[in-house]
Design an enzyme around this catalytic site. Sequence first.
Site, mmCIF file in Angstrom:
data_model
loop_
_atom_site.group_PDB
_atom_site.id
_atom_site.type_symbol
_atom_site.label_atom_id
_atom_site.label_comp_id
_atom_site.label_asym_id
_atom_site.label_seq_id
_atom_site.Cartn_x
_atom_site.Cartn_y
_atom_site.Cartn_z
ATOM 1 N N GLY A 15 0.815 -1.220 0.000
ATOM 2 C CA GLY A 15 0.000 0.000 0.000
ATOM 3 C C GLY A 15 0.842 1.260 0.000
ATOM 4 O O GLY A 15 0.487 2.244 0.634
ATOM 5 N N ASN A 95 1.913 -2.355 5.543
ATOM 6 C CA ASN A 95 1.268 -1.047 5.732
ATOM 7 C C ASN A 95 -0.144 -0.992 5.163
ATOM 8 O O ASN A 95 -0.995 -0.269 5.697
ATOM 9 C CB ASN A 95 2.143 0.030 5.074
ATOM 10 N N SER A 145 -2.633 0.488 14.654
ATOM 11 C CA SER A 145 -3.386 1.742 14.796
ATOM 12 C C SER A 145 -3.763 1.949 16.257
ATOM 13 O O SER A 145 -3.956 0.982 17.002
ATOM 14 C CB SER A 145 -4.670 1.679 13.973
ATOM 15 N N TYR A 158 -12.133 -2.933 11.894
ATOM 16 C CA TYR A 158 -10.796 -2.337 11.752
ATOM 17 C C TYR A 158 -10.023 -2.442 13.067
ATOM 18 O O TYR A 158 -8.861 -2.871 13.093
ATOM 19 C CB TYR A 158 -10.971 -0.875 11.347
ATOM 20 N N ALA A 160 -10.426 -4.503 15.548
ATOM 21 C CA ALA A 160 -10.065 -5.900 15.838
ATOM 22 C C ALA A 160 -8.873 -6.332 14.988
ATOM 23 O O ALA A 160 -7.954 -6.997 15.476
ATOM 24 C CB ALA A 160 -11.271 -6.804 15.563
ATOM 25 N N LYS A 162 -6.520 -4.475 13.816
ATOM 26 C CA LYS A 162 -5.286 -3.780 14.226
ATOM 27 C C LYS A 162 -4.784 -4.276 15.579
ATOM 28 O O LYS A 162 -3.581 -4.277 15.838
ATOM 29 C CB LYS A 162 -5.530 -2.276 14.246
ATOM 30 N N ILE A 191 -3.680 10.445 11.372
ATOM 31 C CA ILE A 191 -2.690 10.956 10.418
ATOM 32 C C ILE A 191 -3.449 11.444 9.179
ATOM 33 O O ILE A 191 -4.373 10.765 8.697
ATOM 34 C CB ILE A 191 -1.693 9.843 10.011
HETATM 35 N N1 NAP Z 1 -4.305 7.621 8.442
HETATM 36 C C1 NAP Z 1 -4.481 7.325 9.716
HETATM 37 O O1 NAP Z 1 -4.968 8.132 10.525
HETATM 38 C C2 NAP Z 1 -4.067 5.985 10.232
HETATM 39 C C3 NAP Z 1 -4.090 5.790 11.622
HETATM 40 C C4 NAP Z 1 -3.701 4.574 12.138
HETATM 41 C C5 NAP Z 1 -3.296 3.560 11.288
HETATM 42 N N2 NAP Z 1 -3.298 3.764 9.951
HETATM 43 C C6 NAP Z 1 -2.874 2.633 9.106
HETATM 44 O O2 NAP Z 1 -1.789 3.009 8.303
HETATM 45 C C7 NAP Z 1 -1.816 2.263 7.076
HETATM 46 C C8 NAP Z 1 -1.773 3.235 5.908
HETATM 47 O O3 NAP Z 1 -2.909 4.077 6.014
HETATM 48 P P1 NAP Z 1 -3.116 5.382 5.157
HETATM 49 O O4 NAP Z 1 -3.851 6.317 6.019
HETATM 50 O O5 NAP Z 1 -1.848 5.783 4.492
HETATM 51 O O6 NAP Z 1 -4.153 4.788 4.087
HETATM 52 P P2 NAP Z 1 -4.434 5.154 2.542
HETATM 53 O O7 NAP Z 1 -3.939 6.511 2.260
HETATM 54 O O8 NAP Z 1 -5.859 4.825 2.316
HETATM 55 O O9 NAP Z 1 -3.517 4.091 1.780
HETATM 56 C C9 NAP Z 1 -3.772 2.713 1.898
HETATM 57 C C10 NAP Z 1 -2.983 1.973 0.850
HETATM 58 O O10 NAP Z 1 -3.256 0.565 0.989
HETATM 59 C C11 NAP Z 1 -3.502 0.032 -0.297
HETATM 60 N N3 NAP Z 1 -4.338 -1.155 -0.236
HETATM 61 C C12 NAP Z 1 -5.594 -1.277 0.270
HETATM 62 N N4 NAP Z 1 -6.037 -2.523 0.106
HETATM 63 C C13 NAP Z 1 -5.039 -3.221 -0.500
HETATM 64 C C14 NAP Z 1 -4.901 -4.554 -0.962
HETATM 65 N N5 NAP Z 1 -5.886 -5.443 -0.810
HETATM 66 N N6 NAP Z 1 -3.749 -4.919 -1.570
HETATM 67 C C15 NAP Z 1 -2.752 -4.021 -1.735
HETATM 68 N N7 NAP Z 1 -2.816 -2.751 -1.322
HETATM 69 C C16 NAP Z 1 -3.960 -2.355 -0.727
HETATM 70 C C17 NAP Z 1 -4.195 1.156 -1.028
HETATM 71 O O11 NAP Z 1 -4.142 0.939 -2.432
HETATM 72 P P3 NAP Z 1 -5.409 1.419 -3.354
HETATM 73 O O12 NAP Z 1 -5.614 2.861 -3.042
HETATM 74 O O13 NAP Z 1 -4.978 1.141 -4.730
HETATM 75 O O14 NAP Z 1 -6.579 0.578 -2.907
HETATM 76 C C18 NAP Z 1 -3.364 2.336 -0.579
HETATM 77 O O15 NAP Z 1 -2.193 2.428 -1.343
HETATM 78 C C19 NAP Z 1 -3.104 1.442 7.114
HETATM 79 O O16 NAP Z 1 -2.841 0.142 7.544
HETATM 80 C C20 NAP Z 1 -3.944 2.171 8.138
HETATM 81 O O17 NAP Z 1 -4.870 1.329 8.758
HETATM 82 C C21 NAP Z 1 -3.668 4.947 9.399
#
Ligand code: NAP
Length: 252
Positions: A15, A95, A145, A158, A160, A162, A191
């Site tokens: 991702g 990620n 998370s 989500y 569960a 994490k 974030i």
């Molecule tokens: N942002 C926050 O506040 C936050 C807080 C805590 C934890 N997190 C965690 O941090 C990580 C990154 O989050 P983010 O906020 O950067 O999310 P994001 O901007 O939505 O990016 C998620 C990425 O994961 C890819 N992805 C989703 N399903 C996939 C699959 N089945 N196979 C391959 N790639 C896949 C997406 O690709 P496509 O777009 O092509 O689907 C995208 O590139 C996640 O695990 C999220 O749960 C985020």
Amino acid sequence: MKQYNFNAKVALVTGGIKGIGRAIAIALLKNNAKVVVCFNQDTFAAKDMEQSLKEQGLFDFLILQKDISSRGQVRELLRAIEDKWHQQVAYLINNAGILKQGNFFELSDEQWDRTLAVNLKSAFILAQECLPKMQFGDAIVNISSVGGQTGGDLASDYAASKAALISLTRSLARIASKQGVRSNAVAPGWIETPIFNDKRIEELKLEAKTKIPLGRMGRPEEVADAVLFLLSDDASFITGHTLNVNGGMYFG
Ligand SMILES: NC(=O)c1ccc[n+]([C@@H]2O[C@H](COP(=O)([O-])OP(=O)(O)OC[C@H]3O[C@@H](n4cnc5c(N)ncnc54)[C@H](OP(=O)(O)O)[C@@H]3O)[C@@H](O)[C@H]2O)c1
């Protein structure tokens, strides 16, 4: 930002075309890693990432469209990495994740299964496929998370996934330590990334002023800093740990 040398080893960031993964991928490329990123759907963001990396003079990367919840597609991904560089994955950053908020009583079986498959099962598959070939000093970082630590009324699937990812991180720390490989997690708070739509980001920015001790949302680069530290030899005696990057939202 601190400089590391990842010795031209291969890092896989799932991702990695947007948000936190993109920041991790760029930071790794700037610190002498070869980087492969994969994504699921967003070909527009993937093209944008490719162009942006080239403009920054970063070329040692591979971007592939693979659904990492599928073992078959993970194997295709790993074969493509081997074909390109004749090297194995040394740094695995699980990620990729999905989040869909809503009422608990309207959460479908299908959504539950999909969230667990993308956020948790993928990390199991990737660890099982990569770990046998990883070497002493290599490392895994799983992106958990704050939701996995506190629970989440709007996304219990989500939360569960994490929480379980933290448990998997600890199991992997025990399993991988036998070959000198470390496994840690990073638990980000709120974030600013495309995981939230623009309206939700504006709401969260407002809420952050009172709910987060540091009074703001975090930046993807601040999560990437923590990930690079945990991957590096600076963290050589740290394994099974979950590092909070949350502005003080949760201290546990
Ligand atoms: N942002 C926050 O506040 C936050 C807080 C805590 C934890 N997190 C965690 O941090 C990580 C990154 O989050 P983010 O906020 O950067 O999310 P994001 O901007 O939505 O990016 C998620 C990425 O994961 C890819 N992805 C989703 N399903 C996939 C699959 N089945 N196979 C391959 N790639 C896949 C997406 O690709 P496509 O777009 O092509 O689907 C995208 O590139 C996640 O695990 C999220 O749960 C985020």
